[in-house]
Design a protein around this motif. Sequence first.
Motif, short mmCIF file in Angstrom:
data_model
loop_
_atom_site.label_atom_id
_atom_site.label_comp_id
_atom_site.label_asym_id
_atom_site.label_seq_id
_atom_site.Cartn_x
_atom_site.Cartn_y
_atom_site.Cartn_z
N ASN B 123 81.17 24.90 65.26
CA ASN B 123 80.58 24.97 63.92
C ASN B 123 80.89 23.74 63.07
O ASN B 123 80.91 23.84 61.85
N THR B 124 81.11 22.61 63.71
CA THR B 124 81.46 21.43 62.92
C THR B 124 80.30 21.01 62.02
O THR B 124 80.51 20.57 60.89
N ASP B 125 79.06 21.16 62.52
CA ASP B 125 77.90 20.77 61.70
C ASP B 125 77.79 21.62 60.45
O ASP B 125 77.54 21.13 59.35
N LEU B 126 77.99 22.95 60.63
CA LEU B 126 77.88 23.86 59.48
C LEU B 126 78.96 23.55 58.45
O LEU B 126 78.69 23.48 57.25
N ARG B 127 80.15 23.32 58.95
CA ARG B 127 81.24 22.96 58.04
C ARG B 127 80.89 21.70 57.26
O ARG B 127 81.08 21.63 56.05
N ASP B 128 80.37 20.75 58.00
CA ASP B 128 80.01 19.49 57.40
C ASP B 128 78.96 19.69 56.30
O ASP B 128 79.06 19.15 55.20
N SER B 129 77.93 20.54 56.61
CA SER B 129 76.85 20.76 55.65
C SER B 129 77.36 21.45 54.39
O SER B 129 76.78 21.33 53.32
N LEU B 130 78.44 22.20 54.52
CA LEU B 130 79.00 22.89 53.36
C LEU B 130 80.06 22.03 52.66
O LEU B 130 80.70 22.49 51.72
N LEU B 132 82.87 21.02 53.92
CA LEU B 132 84.25 21.36 54.27
C LEU B 132 84.83 20.29 55.20
O LEU B 132 84.09 19.71 56.00
N GLU B 134 86.85 18.50 58.31
CA GLU B 134 86.94 18.79 59.74
C GLU B 134 88.25 19.50 60.03
O GLU B 134 89.29 19.19 59.44
N LEU B 135 88.20 20.52 60.92
CA LEU B 135 89.43 21.24 61.24
C LEU B 135 90.28 20.41 62.20
O LEU B 135 89.77 19.87 63.18
#
Lengths: 1032, 167
Positions: B123-130, B132, B134-135
């Motif tokens: 879900n890196t893309d979704l995190r990026d779009s929000l 947030l 990077e984990l």
Amino acid sequence: MAEKKPIGTVLVAGAGISGIKAAIELAEVGYKVLLTDASTQVGGILAKLDYQFPTDHCGMCRMLPMVGREYASQYCMRKSLFHENIEILPFTEITSVAGDGGNYKVELLKKARLVDPAVCNEMGECIDVCPVEVEDEFNHGLTRRKAIYQAIPHNTPKMLLIDKQACTKCGECVKVCTTGAINLEAQDEVETREVHSIVLASGVKLYNTREFEDAKSYAVSPDVVSSLAFERMMSGSGTYQGDVIRRPSDGKPAKNIAWIQCMGSRNRRQNRDYCSSICCMFALKEAVLAKEKGGPEVDTTIFYMDMRTFGKGFQQYKDTAVEEHGVKLIRCRVQGVMLKPDGSLEMRYFDPDTNEFFVKGYDLVVMSTGQIPFETHKKWADLLNAPLDSRGLLETEQYSKIKVARKPGLFICGSLMGLTDVSEAMSSGIAAAGEATNFLTSLGVDTIQEEEILEPIAHERENPLVSVALCKCGEKTGADGLDYELLSAELQKYRGVGEVHVIDSICKAEGETATADIFGKTKCNRLLIGACQPFMYRQKLKNGARKAGFHSSLVEIFDLFGIARRGMVEPSKGDWTRRAAKEVKADIEKLKYKPALHVNTLPINQTALVVGGGIGGMQSALSLAGRGVQVHLVEKEAHLGGYLGNQVEHTVDGLAPKAMAGEMKLKVFEQKNITVHLNCEVEKTIGTLGSFESKIHARDTGENTYLHHGAVIMATGGHEGATTEYGYGATDKVLLQGELKKGLAGGSIDAGGLENVVMIQCVGSRQKEGRHYCSRICCMGAIANALKIKEMNPESRVFILYRDVMTYGFFEQYYTKARTAGIIFMNYSLENKPQVEMVEGKPVVKFMDTVLATELELPADIVVLSTGVDPEESNQRLADAFGVALTDDGFLAEADSKWRPIEFQKVGLYLAGTAHSPMPLKSVIMQAEAAAQKAYTYLSGREVHSASVISKVKDALCIRCQRCVNICPYGARSYNEVDKCIDVDPASCQACGMCAVECQNNAAEVTGWSDKQLMAAIDAKLMDDLLMSTAE
Amino acid sequence: MDLQQGSIKDLWKAIYNTGDLHHCFNCSTCLSGCPASHGDPPLLVRNLARMVILGLEEELLNSDTPWACVSCSKCEEMCPMDVKPFEMILAIRQWQSANDETRVPPSIVEIYKRGYTQAVGVNTDLRDSLGLPELKTITKNPEQLKLFQEMLMKTPVVSANDYMFGG
């Protein structure tokens, strides 16, 4: 010479419906009442509600007195309340209380409204010019209001005020005010008053989703609203003016609406381990109304834990909501509302019917918010130095919901007892008034005696000549105001008008003098007064006119300002005057043809008949007898006590009904004002309020006795329901809760030998075939027995199979206690009832565990059935004897399930306790006290005056078809078998006019509303229009 | 199922002996927002509580769902009765491990491989779009992952079953 006794005075703190009810009942007895409210207006929460189930309409006016209604001016109660003996003090806080019962000194902080309602003429120009806009809390911030505003849009008088916080003191409103009502520098006032007794009716704080942490995962968008806010969204005077329900965020119609129950309640984690009692019915009603308003395409879903439909008629309402309106119920507490990036709302839930998860979108989510009681209770306890119990609630006496412990003269009612519905608010308000009356009687204080003004002779045979008095409202009417000169000239010419006077301010001292002067000189025989707020000054103006020689029924008062302006968009001075002239002419015509009306005086036999010698009946009898009323207590069995008092040792909340009834029996036999008739039944009762005659039949000797009495209380009780389900009767291993209770208490059942016990709730109840109601006490009864077993044998396993656990209100704590004690609660549905089979002499219970979705079976030592409460079979005979109705379930049918829960349609008959519906012991006692108070209001005097406006029979035109008898909603009309004519009971008649509409021969008529008068009024209006159009 | 034969009355004392468990009134709050309830079979916290209360020993021992819990603590936060469902899940895991030595939870393999039971690195893309950040998962740091795995290997449950860990 005897010292003049002081007038009994009671402070009722809180002017919501229970406070208003308590105030009215006290005022009707003749006590002086101070009715305060911390908010800016009266009406409490109910002012916000347009609809109440089961009728889904308003009905507040039904709480007004039925007899002597002309003294408590009968107008829409949602607007305001007017009673001669009640001083209403809104926007007033109680800042300190000194002294004790019988002698309280109360310090009141009267907050400055900055607008004097006594001077304000309510034209509202000040609102138009005010430049400040803020959120309107009445509509829960969904709309905006000005800094000078009317707190409740439908209030009469409008009671404008200025929001001090918001006001910028720009002074625009002062400039446009023509009456000088606004004073921006007005200060709060402190006043100390002495009262004998205090009734607390403040309600409690409500859960606010903005304030509490646990609401955060739900209140994620403006489209998530509280249930009260939703009420405003539906209201005709609310956010959308009664139009379809919309989403606050974008104004689109809300098609898919969900309710989340128990918001803030039933939450041990937040130290709120209680139920708020009313929210289930509230949500059901809102869902039904949303469907009715929005049509079939509106989808409504209620997410709940237990659907607590415990009150009278609640179960039927729920069934109708689901089956006929299609309201969906899902037993799941959702974890939160999800806000999607596009602003829409979504919820994920687990559907126990299908054992599947669903994610669904909703346009609007309503949070069923409940009570936050502890703060309010703490505040009162500190202020009054009153005790709090272990939970942090005001401690009441052990058997009372009303009397504060160790504080004589201090009482509580309404939602302070835990959120109450309208019916309970009414009963508790009356009961609190009853307890206060008991207390005041013991103090020996006096009641207010009506001012005796000799009614002048009505010169109704003379040609009618009308004197018209118009109030000019301080001479400062604005540019578009009435043209009094033109209006006077126009009216002076009108036929039947003797004189026209214009008075500066009829409501002020100088106006009074001027009015008295006119009255003194007049040759007219009828008087028409036009003023701005006829509601407020009605009685005062009428009394003045009566003193001057006008017969009070020939004086009419009308709203000069409102009547002319209503419905006119931006009227010019000419329009307004023309409209006013037309309206006044119609009023003149109606007054010209009005006959003089006379008040009926009914003699009162100060004796009560109480039917049923259970705890409720004994309580009513003792309460009345203690106040000096003679009581006949009739019981059909050979002993007093009823079911509760003879069969039930202890209740879940630690009460001992049997022991208590024992003490009451002794008191009843010692009380010289009570005559007990055992083994007796009432066979027939005739008569009206104040003079009934009842035939009492002794079941043992067969003798008949005739009793004369002024009022009746029916407290016939009920008993544990019968059943043949689950093998009951075929084996002694399947027994009823009552049998278990007795067995455990008496030792015939050894709890030590019980390894597994299964209890089945709702046996034969809450289903269409059988008891179509919840008996309200069985969940608590089962829990009490289960706890007893666990106490006697901690190793036992007790299972309670339930449909919905009905531990409403603060009873919730016993449900929690039971689970903590290890009692296992398992849900079953009506469609999938448990099965009991006998295997080797042991009952084996098979049932579906809805949590694990698995069929379970358990060999139990005993199976205990909760069969609920059946009404007494004798109710039918009693209903026939008194001419009252029964519900489909066999309980006595009260006049109105919400607003008149302890009265019958026929005045003078009351009911209490389980005769009404099954209820817990303390509620029985409360209702019994309330019924006693209702009866006492009339029985305390030697006579009562009925209203002068009532229906009558023109006997020569009457063909005795009795259609009027059948249609009368108040049971006021009856066919007199002896004289072969129609009788009207003047105490019961409410002048609704149904009989006049129904009668085919015009033989039924409401006095003062004759066809002749109304035709003349219509003619006057039409004639005026005709003349105007010809002129143009 | 026959409760007389198939249940142990006081099993809850062995598993989760706190005053909290019995407050559960099956409201389903723990279910409705539980991320592990999306699994197959789903983790149904409410059902586990019921099984512990009823004492369904066999069903509990055989259930893998407690190991699907992702420790998000939402049930713990939202439970109105303060049952502390997450604590209960941990307690069930402990009890299962203590009473069934053959139980090697598959999630331990996941933890060994990537430091978490769940694939949190996706879900890196979704995190990026929000917006947030990077984990910082351990898989992005092979050295530390190696140390971590060595540490785990010292625990008996892993070393005794090293065949499952690619050892």
